[in-house]
Design a protein around this motif. Structure first.
Motif, PDB file in Angstrom:
ATOM      1  N   LYS A 141      52.203 -54.332   1.140  1.00 31.08           N
ATOM      2  CA  LYS A 141      53.573 -53.885   0.853  1.00 31.08           C
ATOM      3  C   LYS A 141      53.839 -52.521   1.485  1.00 31.08           C
ATOM      4  N   TRP A 142      52.933 -51.578   1.253  1.00 30.53           N
ATOM      5  CA  TRP A 142      53.145 -50.228   1.776  1.00 30.53           C
ATOM      6  C   TRP A 142      53.114 -50.184   3.294  1.00 30.53           C
ATOM      7  N   GLN A 143      52.164 -50.912   3.857  1.00 31.45           N
ATOM      8  CA  GLN A 143      52.068 -50.902   5.314  1.00 31.45           C
ATOM      9  C   GLN A 143      53.345 -51.456   5.922  1.00 31.45           C
ATOM     10  N   MET A 144      53.829 -52.572   5.358  1.00 30.06           N
ATOM     11  CA  MET A 144      55.055 -53.168   5.888  1.00 30.06           C
ATOM     12  C   MET A 144      56.228 -52.204   5.712  1.00 30.06           C
ATOM     13  N   GLU A 145      56.326 -51.615   4.532  1.00 29.14           N
ATOM     14  CA  GLU A 145      57.470 -50.734   4.261  1.00 29.14           C
ATOM     15  C   GLU A 145      57.485 -49.512   5.179  1.00 29.14           C
ATOM     16  N   ASP A 146      56.344 -48.909   5.387  1.00 35.70           N
ATOM     17  CA  ASP A 146      56.334 -47.705   6.218  1.00 35.70           C
ATOM     18  C   ASP A 146      56.711 -48.015   7.666  1.00 35.70           C
ATOM     19  N   ILE A 147      56.245 -49.154   8.179  1.00 35.43           N
ATOM     20  CA  ILE A 147      56.619 -49.508   9.559  1.00 35.43           C
ATOM     21  C   ILE A 147      58.124 -49.791   9.641  1.00 35.43           C
ATOM     22  N   CYS A 148      58.648 -50.532   8.666  1.00 32.73           N
ATOM     23  CA  CYS A 148      60.081 -50.867   8.687  1.00 32.73           C
ATOM     24  C   CYS A 148      60.931 -49.623   8.537  1.00 32.73           C
ATOM     25  N   PHE A 149      60.512 -48.745   7.649  1.00 32.91           N
ATOM     26  CA  PHE A 149      61.206 -47.474   7.429  1.00 32.91           C
ATOM     27  C   PHE A 149      61.364 -46.728   8.755  1.00 32.91           C
ATOM     28  N   LYS A 150      60.278 -46.684   9.519  1.00 40.17           N
ATOM     29  CA  LYS A 150      60.286 -45.990  10.792  1.00 40.17           C
ATOM     30  C   LYS A 150      61.312 -46.591  11.761  1.00 40.17           C
ATOM     31  N   HIS A 151      61.440 -47.908  11.742  1.00 38.67           N
ATOM     32  CA  HIS A 151      62.385 -48.543  12.664  1.00 38.67           C
ATOM     33  C   HIS A 151      63.820 -48.484  12.152  1.00 38.67           C
ATOM     34  N   LEU A 152      64.003 -48.616  10.846  1.00 31.28           N
ATOM     35  CA  LEU A 152      65.355 -48.700  10.290  1.00 31.28           C
ATOM     36  C   LEU A 152      65.999 -47.323  10.146  1.00 31.28           C
ATOM     37  N   TYR A 153      65.221 -46.322   9.778  1.00 34.84           N
ATOM     38  CA  TYR A 153      65.762 -44.958   9.603  1.00 34.84           C
ATOM     39  C   TYR A 153      64.901 -43.963  10.362  1.00 34.84           C
ATOM     40  N   PRO A 154      64.952 -44.029  11.713  1.00 31.06           N
ATOM     41  CA  PRO A 154      64.018 -43.212  12.509  1.00 31.06           C
ATOM     42  C   PRO A 154      64.146 -41.702  12.245  1.00 31.06           C
ATOM     43  N   GLU A 155      65.380 -41.224  12.051  1.00 25.62           N
ATOM     44  CA  GLU A 155      65.579 -39.785  11.826  1.00 25.62           C
ATOM     45  C   GLU A 155      64.883 -39.339  10.538  1.00 25.62           C
ATOM     46  N   GLU A 156      65.220 -40.055   9.446  1.00 27.43           N
ATOM     47  CA  GLU A 156      64.665 -39.692   8.145  1.00 27.43           C
ATOM     48  C   GLU A 156      63.146 -39.803   8.164  1.00 27.43           C
ATOM     49  N   TYR A 157      62.674 -40.821   8.856  1.00 29.18           N
ATOM     50  CA  TYR A 157      61.221 -41.021   8.926  1.00 29.18           C
ATOM     51  C   TYR A 157      60.551 -39.827   9.594  1.00 29.18           C
ATOM     52  N   LYS A 158      61.134 -39.414  10.735  1.00 28.22           N
ATOM     53  CA  LYS A 158      60.542 -38.303  11.474  1.00 28.22           C
ATOM     54  C   LYS A 158      60.532 -37.024  10.641  1.00 28.22           C
TER      55      LYS A 158
END
Ligand code: MN
Length: 488
Positions: free
Chosen positions: A177-194
């Motif tokens: 779950k966490w691995q999937m969420e963190d990768i998706c987060f990076k693609h869906l909200y790149p600014e916030e992720y960075k």
């Protein structure tokens, strides 16, 4: 990734596993995919191997790992499902077939979300292992997402966030779950992720490492004195879970960044409690933050002891204390349950898991072989359970013929006590109408409502609803009596 790496992992899980069959599957898939390439330019077989490796990592059984290697053969090569069945038998064939069917479910935007979810659940009803393979397949696709055009990339990320990750959570497979969420987060909200990545990984990292090392040294010495074997690890916080907490305004930025989190793994349950005691004699615990999920596991079966203390330099420091088995179960969920069952013995109370997971475990215990197990799961577990969706798309599992009142109490006691009406799939229904699998239900409440109606007891199905209605009505009748006869 090589087949040897997978062989080693499989042997680690089960020294008696049939490695020859695994090698055979590799040769078969390798030949079938031939010179096919992934969008990344890698040979296609790499995708099959990565999928199988993660399955072995989460301790799936050998047939599931093999099905992972073969999962794209019927869909993407000249070899058919019949070929797979002939060569590897019905069980592996069945798993590969399940994956092939599942891949036909196409994501059609949020409005079709529930429909897709329901299909996933139906696939689970056939065999949960199909879902495990699908998760691992998806995880590798996510890891190679950069090779895809933007629209496809975002679609896959969104679908994963909305469908796959929540189901992984329900099954307790947090690692995926966490691995999937963190990768998706990076693609869906790149600014916030960075931004978060920088704040958490760069700005605070040195300070965090220094501090956790200090805590480790102090606590480690004490544990050694008590002859308790231990591992202490600084805990990585998943960026998406931090992001969600900030979004929900549960915590302020600094409150999250400045909390130090450690995990202590010890051999036995007794050691867990001893360790908790030692931590509390070293540092003052924060009131209200001690949680005993060993005595009372979370609904998905999670167990551990939690405490937050004012550590060295008076900094808030979170501890999770657990045995190795609890740790693996928290990472691998249902997959680890199978593994421990196979290896014999379990130190975790199973009473607090969702009923359908308990049922699965019981069937696993009684079944003579995997075939019988699969058959029984199909018949027993999902036969009399229905999955109901809340407006926020949380999933609740309830007994068949449950009513909106059962659902209301499953969400929260107060929602049950104050319920006055229900919308099922956006249509107003009476509170005693039996729900159907896949319904989405919204409960309408009246905050001024005094309490539940005792007549509800005539139709509710769940123990929880009955108990809560009894409790609330008893209390209110006592109040009435008090008003009539002061002084009782
Ligand atoms: Mn695939």
């Amino acid at each position: 990734m090589t087949i040897e790496q997978i062989i080693n992992k499989v042997k680690e899980n089960d020294p008696k596993a049939d490695i020859e069959l695994l090698k055979l599957a590799y040769d078969f898939a390798n030949k079938a995919h031939g010179a096919q390439k992934r969008k990344t330019g890698e040979p296609y077989i790499q995708h099959s191997l990565h999928t199988a490796f993660v399955l072995a990592q989460i301790k799936a059984d050998l047939n599931t790992v093999i099905a992972g290697i073969l999962h794209d053969v019927p869909e993407d090569t000249e070899r058919t499902l019949e070929d797979v069945k002939k060569k590897f038998g019905n069980e592996i064939g069945f798993l590969v077939e399940g994956i092939t069917k599942l891949s036909k479910i196409k994501y059609r935007g949020v409005e079709r979300y529930r429909e897709s979810l329901r299909k996933m659940f139906l696939a689970m009803a056939k065999d949960l292992r199909v879902i495990l393979i699908k998760f691992c397949d998806r995880l590798h696709n996510l890891r190679t997402l950069d090779a895809l055009p933007e629209d496809k990339r975002l679609r896959i990320a969104r679908e994963t966030m909305e469908i796959y990750a929540p189901i992984a959570g329900i099954l307790g497979i947090w690692r995926l779950k966490w691995q999937m969420e963190d990768i998706c987060f990076k693609h869906l909200y790149p600014e916030e992720y960075k931004k978060l990545e920088y704040k958490y990984e760069v700005e605070k990292k040195v300070e965090r490492n220094k501090y956790t090392q200090k805590v480790k040294n102090i606590l480690g010495q004490k544990l050694k004195n008590e002859n308790i074997n231990f591992t202490i690890k600084g805990r990585f916080k998943h960026l998406y879970s931090i992001y969600k907490k900030i979004q929900k305004k549960e915590r302020k930025f600094d409150e999250i960044y400045d909390v130090f989190a450690l995990r202590v793994i010890v051999p036995t349950i007794q050691d867990c409690y001893k360790t908790l005691g030692i931590i509390h004699t070293l540092w003052k615990p924060k009131a209200g933050r001690i949680k005993d999920y060993i005595a009372v596991p979370k609904p998905n079966g999670y167990s551990s002891l939690h405490t937050t203390v004012f550590g060295p330099e008076n900094k808030a420091t979170e501890f999770q204390i657990r045995t190795k088995e609890m740790h693996e179960k928290s990472l691998y969920g249902i997959a680890a349950h199978w593994h421990y069952k196979q290896m014999g013995g379990s130190d975790i109370k199973q009473s607090k898991q969702p009923r359908w997971i308990q049922d699965i475990l019981n069937i696993q215990r009684e079944a003579k072989n995997t075939n019988e197990f699969i058959q029984k799961i199909k018949l027993d577990v999902f036969k009399d359970r229905i999955f109901i969706f809340s407006p926020r798309c949380d999933v609740f599992d309830l007994p068949e013929k449950s009513t909106p009142i059962d659902f209301a109490y499953a969400i929260h006691t107060e929602i049950g006590n104050k319920a006055i009406a229900a919308l099922v799939n956006n249509i107003m229904v009476s509170l005693d109408q039996p729900l159907k699998n896949g319904d989405s239900v919204e409960i309408i409440i009246d905050k001024k409502r005094k309490g539940p109606n005792r007549d509800w007891l005539k139709f509710v199905k769940t123990h929880r609803a009955k108990e809560k209605i009894n409790q609330a009505t008893k209390a209110s009748r006592l109040e009435q009596l008090k008003r009539i006869i002061p002084g009782i």
